[in-house]
Design an enzyme around this catalytic site. Structure first.
Site, PDB file in Angstrom:
ATOM      1  CG  ASP A  57      28.415  22.812   5.190  1.00 23.17           C
ATOM      2  OD1 ASP A  57      28.104  22.502   4.085  1.00 23.17           O
ATOM      3  OD2 ASP A  57      27.845  23.425   6.052  1.00 23.17           O
ATOM      4  CD  GLU A 242      25.150  28.252   6.543  1.00 16.22           C
ATOM      5  OE1 GLU A 242      24.198  28.092   7.067  1.00 16.22           O
ATOM      6  OE2 GLU A 242      25.486  27.662   5.352  1.00 16.22           O
TER       7      GLU A 242
END
Length: 536
Positions: A57, A242
């Site tokens: 990420d 998330e």
């Protein structure tokens, strides 16, 4: 900088000197990464990758003093997930990237998970001075057995920089925000300044609840709970939320019609399987987010709004510090279903192309739309193009001429499907059409489809899904597509950027052609402009 790490620059240039840069930097890459099993044929030209090792990420991207800063989840020692740290790269144009030393390294007491970086320009934290305000990173600490908390506990921590992000100091009070009782799933703080209230807002998640938790602070170090959002009728076994981002956008470019967007990563159960990015449009009153609409509880994933309908766009997050009229987002171009198995070496993981965001009314509802960021569009505009306006294809395939070839292409096209069942193009194709990625519109089903079943290497994981579909009604048969092809990916945008499909592909180097096709009838490719970005 570590001895094994070199400056890695994405092989792009906003000038006609691109071929020389490609040649020189490709040679440099071959000299610095002569690893057994290396796959330079899949090193992207347009998308950021670290020189080596695992990446996932993006974390805390921001723009400050003319420089774009990108952090990301990184394993400094291996090409598999672990030792989570913040890798770090900078750019002045979002195309050329300079890789730096690890910014926030994992240590014996904790791993460093995702978060945000903000410029504390008014020194609300007191960690800098009026003349030298700090950059502040809020991130998730995952504590280990040597820490003061139980192993696996997640909480929010702070570090700050007084030298424009080159070095970071841990805040003495660690962590700055915890849950009570402690949680193993409390993570991913997204932070921004809320001007109407004169305070900072943090959006974080209890990932397995799933719920977004909002907090406020006047100094970035002391946080007060505001409200919860979720699960919004969308919960499935094992689902995690998330990487929350909450931000305002004007509707249809009108500042008087401001909406708020809450964007989340969903894993698994995304629209294309595995992980993906979802968003909600609504309002924010400084305390709570209120969505304009929610599908009924238990609705199919297709009832929700997705940033991308492909398999490989996760953890999308906006750049902080940009003017409000140029919001830019970047995401991880991968999928947790098979991220550890993608066949690239010595790196594993890459970013999506940075995209400008807008909120537009489409089919009566506000939809989040993506278009390539301005530095990329300027690059394409500066390169020679090939046009094939008025090409007609009847019940067959048409291999575009030899001069239309390349592993990296920008394709802007519109087609009128007169009476065919399906029509479209095949990219990264071999001349015989045996290998290629098929992009097709189906007039009977009214769907846009990407089929990567014959795109190249596909058997590295049984979860590497082959076909991705998005509903896109067209009564007239007029379809416009913008297709960005890189060495190991495609990004497709349509309907003003409200329809996006992002997919990884792993074709052989020789697959560099484009084929137009029409099935069971006539299709006119009224406009087709192809810009090679890796040609000599």
């Amino acid at each position: 900088m570590r001895a094994e790490m070199i400056r890695w620059t994405v092989l792009m240039a906003l000038s006609t000197n691109l071929p020389a840069l490609v040649t020189a930097q490709a040679a440099d890459m071959q000299q610095t990464a002569p690893l057994q099993g290396a796959t330079p044929q899949w090193r992207p030209l347009l998308h950021y990758t670290p020189q080596r090792n695992w990446m996932n990420d993006p974390n805390g991207p921001f723009f400050y003093k003319g420089v774009y800063h990108l952090f990301y989840q990184y394993n400094p020692v291996a090409s598999e997930w672990g030792n989570m740290s913040w890798g770090y790269a900078t750019s002045t144009d979002l195309l050329h990237w300079h890789e730096h030393d690890v910014a926030l390294p994992s240590n014996e007491t904790k791993d460093i998970f995702s978060g945000t970086v903000v410029a504390d320009t008014h020194n609300t934290s007191g960690l800098g001075t009026t003349n030298n305000p700090p950059l502040v990173a809020l991130y998730t600490s995952v504590f280990k057995k040597n820490a003061s908390r139980e192993p696996g506990v997640q909480a929010q921590s702070l570090a700050y920089s007084l030298d424009n992000g080159q070095t970071w100091k841990p805040y003495q009070k660690d962590p700055v925000l915890t849950l009570s009782p402690d949680s193993l799933h409390f993570r991913d703080p997204g932070v921004f300044w809320y001007a109407p209230g004169g305070y900072w807002i943090m959006a974080t998640v209890v990932a397995n609840a799933p719920v977004v938790k909002l907090y406020k602070s006047v100094n970035l170090t002391d946080w007060t709970f505001l409200s919860d959002f979720g699960p919004a009728g969308f919960i499935r076994p094992g689902m995690l939320w998330e990487m929350p981002s909450l931000f305002p956008l004007p509707l249809d470019g009108n500042p008087a019609q401001q909406k708020w967007v809450l964007m989340l990563g969903i894993n698994p159960w995304s629209i294309a399987g595995g992980s993906g990015s979802i968003y909600f449009v609504g309002s924010f009153d400084g305390t709570a987010f209120h969505p304009d609409r929610l599908p009924p509880d238990g609705s199919d994933p297709a009832a929700y709004d997705w940033l991308d309908h492909g398999a490989d766009h996760y953890a999308a997050i906006p750049f902080a510090g940009l003017p409000e009229n140029t919001p830019v987002t970047i995401g991880w171009m991968n999928n947790w279903d098979y991220a550890s198995q993608v066949p690239t070496s010595p790196w594993k993981g890459q970013m999506t192309l940075p995209m400008t965001m807008a909120l537009r009314t489409i089919d009566g509802t506000p939809q989040l739309c993506l278009t390539p960021e301005s530095h990329y569009t300027a690059l394409v505009a500066a390169r020679p193009t090939l046009s094939f306006d008025g090409l007609q294809v009847f019940s067959g395939r048409h291999l575009l001429p030899d001069r239309v070839h390349g592993q990296v292409l920008d394709i802007d096209m519109s087609m009128h499907i007169q009476n065919a069942d399906r029509a479209g193009i095949v990219v990264r194709a071999t001349p015989d059409g045996h290998t290629g990625t098929n992009i097709a519109y189906d007039m009977k089903k009214h769907v846009l489809t990407v089929d990567r079943s014959r795109s190249g290497l596909t058997d590295f994981s049984p979860k590497f899904s082959h076909e991705h579909i998005v509903n896109m009604p067209s009564q007239t048969g007029d379809i416009s597509l913008h297709v960005i092809v890189d060495r190991n990916s495609i990004e497709i945008l349509s309907r003003n950027g409200s329809v996006v499909i992002t997919d990884l592909i792993f074709p052989p180097a020789r697959a560099d052609r484009v084929i137009a096709f029409s099935e069971n009838g006539m299709t006119e490719f009224r406009h087709m402009k192809i810009t090679p970005l890796d040609s000599n």
